[in-house]
Design a protein around this motif. Structure first.
Motif, mmCIF file in Angstrom:
data_model
loop_
_atom_site.group_PDB
_atom_site.id
_atom_site.type_symbol
_atom_site.label_atom_id
_atom_site.label_comp_id
_atom_site.label_asym_id
_atom_site.label_seq_id
_atom_site.Cartn_x
_atom_site.Cartn_y
_atom_site.Cartn_z
ATOM 1 N N GLN A 188 0.836 -1.197 0.000
ATOM 2 C CA GLN A 188 0.000 0.000 0.000
ATOM 3 C C GLN A 188 0.877 1.256 0.000
ATOM 4 O O GLN A 188 0.599 2.220 -0.722
ATOM 5 N N GLN A 189 1.954 1.238 0.767
ATOM 6 C CA GLN A 189 2.881 2.374 0.796
ATOM 7 C C GLN A 189 3.553 2.569 -0.567
ATOM 8 O O GLN A 189 3.751 3.697 -1.009
ATOM 9 N N ARG A 249 2.226 1.811 -3.450
ATOM 10 C CA ARG A 249 1.219 2.398 -4.347
ATOM 11 C C ARG A 249 1.099 3.906 -4.120
ATOM 12 O O ARG A 249 0.970 4.678 -5.072
ATOM 13 N N ILE A 250 1.166 4.324 -2.873
ATOM 14 C CA ILE A 250 1.114 5.757 -2.572
ATOM 15 C C ILE A 250 2.334 6.451 -3.171
ATOM 16 O O ILE A 250 2.227 7.529 -3.753
ATOM 17 N N THR A 272 1.830 6.879 -6.839
ATOM 18 C CA THR A 272 0.895 7.973 -7.092
ATOM 19 C C THR A 272 1.585 9.317 -6.916
ATOM 20 O O THR A 272 1.381 10.243 -7.707
ATOM 21 N N VAL A 322 -5.895 13.521 -3.402
ATOM 22 C CA VAL A 322 -5.824 12.064 -3.609
ATOM 23 C C VAL A 322 -4.737 11.460 -2.729
ATOM 24 O O VAL A 322 -4.951 10.440 -2.061
ATOM 25 N N LEU A 323 -3.572 12.096 -2.710
ATOM 26 C CA LEU A 323 -2.470 11.605 -1.871
ATOM 27 C C LEU A 323 -2.852 11.610 -0.395
ATOM 28 O O LEU A 323 -2.591 10.637 0.322
ATOM 29 N N ARG A 337 -5.836 11.470 0.909
ATOM 30 C CA ARG A 337 -6.850 10.448 1.151
ATOM 31 C C ARG A 337 -6.211 9.057 1.223
ATOM 32 O O ARG A 337 -6.518 8.258 2.108
ATOM 33 N N GLN A 338 -5.281 8.773 0.307
ATOM 34 C CA GLN A 338 -4.591 7.485 0.323
ATOM 35 C C GLN A 338 -3.795 7.313 1.619
ATOM 36 O O GLN A 338 -3.779 6.233 2.201
ATOM 37 N N GLN A 339 -3.148 8.381 2.062
ATOM 38 C CA GLN A 339 -2.365 8.286 3.286
ATOM 39 C C GLN A 339 -3.255 8.104 4.508
ATOM 40 O O GLN A 339 -2.896 7.370 5.429
ATOM 41 N N GLN A 392 -6.161 6.564 4.509
ATOM 42 C CA GLN A 392 -6.615 5.176 4.443
ATOM 43 C C GLN A 392 -5.516 4.235 4.915
ATOM 44 O O GLN A 392 -5.775 3.275 5.645
ATOM 45 N N ALA A 393 -4.280 4.512 4.508
ATOM 46 C CA ALA A 393 -3.154 3.678 4.918
ATOM 47 C C ALA A 393 -2.945 3.760 6.423
ATOM 48 O O ALA A 393 -2.683 2.740 7.083
#
Length: 103
Positions: free
Chosen positions: A56-57, A59-60, A63, A80-81, A83-85, A87-88
């Protein structure tokens, strides 16, 4: 003259905002990597969980590289970044506190 000074100040401020946003992303990545490493060391994360979180990291990171490819991270890309962080971060917390321990 005033207009030139104003333009210079505005350009510096915008540049600093972008730099601070990028360093915030970088710091969050570093912090999350440390949390994963600490979870492995204490046995709170199983190998499988650690692998999933590490992917997951990555993928971030991918991105982030794509967002920076054109030289400018837009507010949408930054959202987006972030939000991904977030979620992670939640995934790391859930996996560390799910009661599964590495044997």
């Amino acid at each position: 003259m005033k207009r030139t000074v104003f333009t210079l100040v505005l350009t510096c401020a915008l540049g600093m905002g972008t730099l601070m946003a990028q360093s915030g992303v970088r710091q969050t990545q570093r912090s999350q990597a440390n949390r994963i490493t600490q979870g492995i060391a204490t046995g709170e994360l199983t190998r499988r969980e650690a692998c999933q979180l590490t992917k997951q990291q990555k993928r971030i990171q991918k991105t982030k590289r794509a967002a920076k490819a054109d030289g400018v991270v837009t507010p949408g890309e930054r959202a987006v970044l972030n939000r991904q962080q977030q979620q992670a971060s939640r995934a790391i917390y859930r996996q560390k506190h799910d009661g599964q321990n590495r044997p």
